[in-house]
Scaffold this motif. Structure first.
Motif: not given
Length: 396
Positions: A139-161
């Motif tokens: 959607g070329r919605n670059w403004r909201n791409l920053m939301v993916i950073i904490p979401v990705s970290i949250f997903a990675l933290s589950n693997i680490l858990f």
């Protein structure tokens, strides 16, 4: 925001938009998981999980309940950000079934093994993160791409858990990383929706002072909060971490004061967002204070201020508002909605007080009962709206 119209062969209402199945499943699980946890805490119930009891509780609150609500929010917000059609029908059903599979796998991990449990459970957030990133980029919605950073970290933290629990016997860093990522999401997203909804209501109902516009102070607060929580994740016992968390608490308190929430007391749907955000500075302050003065304060107080308070109250507030708005109902909480909000506030406050060791252990049971009442109450009150079709918008 407007909701997209669908083709005549649209799927059933429950599978038409992400908030419907995931708010319903997440709220139901939030209530039931705590009702399971209370006897586990007292040694009266055991799971077939490889996780230690406390790890099971923390994991399921973060990666069970919160993951479901976060998914419902993302799958509802992203189409409005990008103008693309939402994930619906069989793909949405597949995600819901994957989430359910994760809950079953974690509960019975002693029977299926830690590796299979890790793959099944972590597949859900991995799929959600990938889907969100693809939709935002397409959607070329670059403004909201920053939301993916904490979401990705949250997903990675589950693997680490899972890795920590298996190789170390108990989770440690992953707990803090998961909570930190969730709080950063609240600070990031809350900084958009809270002043926005407050401004809309005040402009219509109570002209006068409006929330301060977004400024560099807001960005500084987000960055400071993220950095202090990252330091807490990596170095949780250093004085620098404690003081930085308390400074971040002060910045978030000032930020909240700039949103003029006191002027919206007459609208529970607006006020509950402000009350939920209050727990962000309170939680950061208590976590930092405990690091600086560990003899006087238990870690449980700050953790539950961020968990039961900031995460619990904010998610429930968003769930109620989104359910009403996206199903065509008037944006009014009503007495029943206010009762749900009151219950979750009682749950958060009593659990913080219990963590401060200011009363007996019965407060933990009271907090758990209030939490279950809030989220099961949401299911009973708003579940029919999530299951049924959208209605014509009623007058505000």
């Amino acid at each position: 925001m407007s909701i997209l119209r669908f083709r005549p062969d649209a799927p059933p209402a429950l599978l038409s938009y992400g908030f419907r199945p995931f708010f319903l499943l997440g709220a139901l699980y939030a209530g039931l998981a705590v009702l399971i946890w209370l006897p586990m805490l007292r040694g009266a119930l055991e799971t077939q999980s490889l996780f230690a009891p406390l790890d099971w509780h923390i994991h399921e609150m973060l990666y069970g309940y919160l993951a479901a609500i976060l998914t419902g929010f993302l799958l509802t917000a992203i189409p409005n950000w990008t103008g693309r059609r939402p994930v619906q029908g069989y793909p949405l059903l597949g995600l819901a079934l994957l989430w359910i599979a994760g809950r079953i796998a974690v509960f019975f991990s002693a029977d299926i093994g830690w590796l299979a449990t890790t793959v099944i459970d972590c597949a859900f957030l991995t799929a959600v993160t990938a889907a969100a990133m693809i939709e935002i980029m397409n959607g070329r919605n670059w403004r909201n791409l920053m939301v993916i950073i904490p979401v990705s970290i949250f997903a990675l933290s589950n693997i680490l858990f899972h890795l920590e629990a298996h190789f170390a016997g108990v989770s440690d860093m992953a707990r803090r990383l998961g909570i930190g990522a969730a709080v950063v999401l609240i600070v990031l997203i809350g900084g958009r929706i809270i002043p926005g909804f407050t401004r809309n209501w005040l402009a219509r109902e109570n002209p006068g002072r409006l929330p301060a516009p977004v400024s560099r102070f807001d960005m500084a607060t987000v960055l400071l909060t993220a950095f202090s929580l990252a330091l807490w994740t990596l170095a949780p016992a250093t004085l620098a971490t404690g003081f930085l968390l308390m400074i971040a608490a002060a910045f978030n308190a000032v930020r909240l004061a700039r949103w003029a929430g006191y002027r919206a007391l007459r609208d529970p749907l607006v006020m509950i967002l402000h009350l939920g955000y209050v727990f962000v500075p309170v939680g950061l302050l208590l976590v930092g204070w405990q690091i600086v003065d560990p003899a006087r304060l238990s870690p449980a107080a700050g953790i539950h201020a961020l968990g039961a308070g900031a995460i619990g109250v904010m998610t429930l507030a968003v769930m109620v508002r989104a359910t009403l708005g996206h199903t065509g109902r008037a944006l009014r909480a009503g007495p029943a909605g206010c009762a749900v909000f009151t219950a979750v506030l009682i749950a958060a406050m009593t659990r913080i007080v219990a963590g401060l060791n200011l009363a007996g252990p019965w407060l933990v049971e009271l907090s758990g009962a209030a939490w279950a009442a809030a989220f099961i109450g949401f299911v009973l009150l708003y579940g029919p709206m999530l299951l049924g079709p959208r209605v014509e918008r009623q007058a505000p």
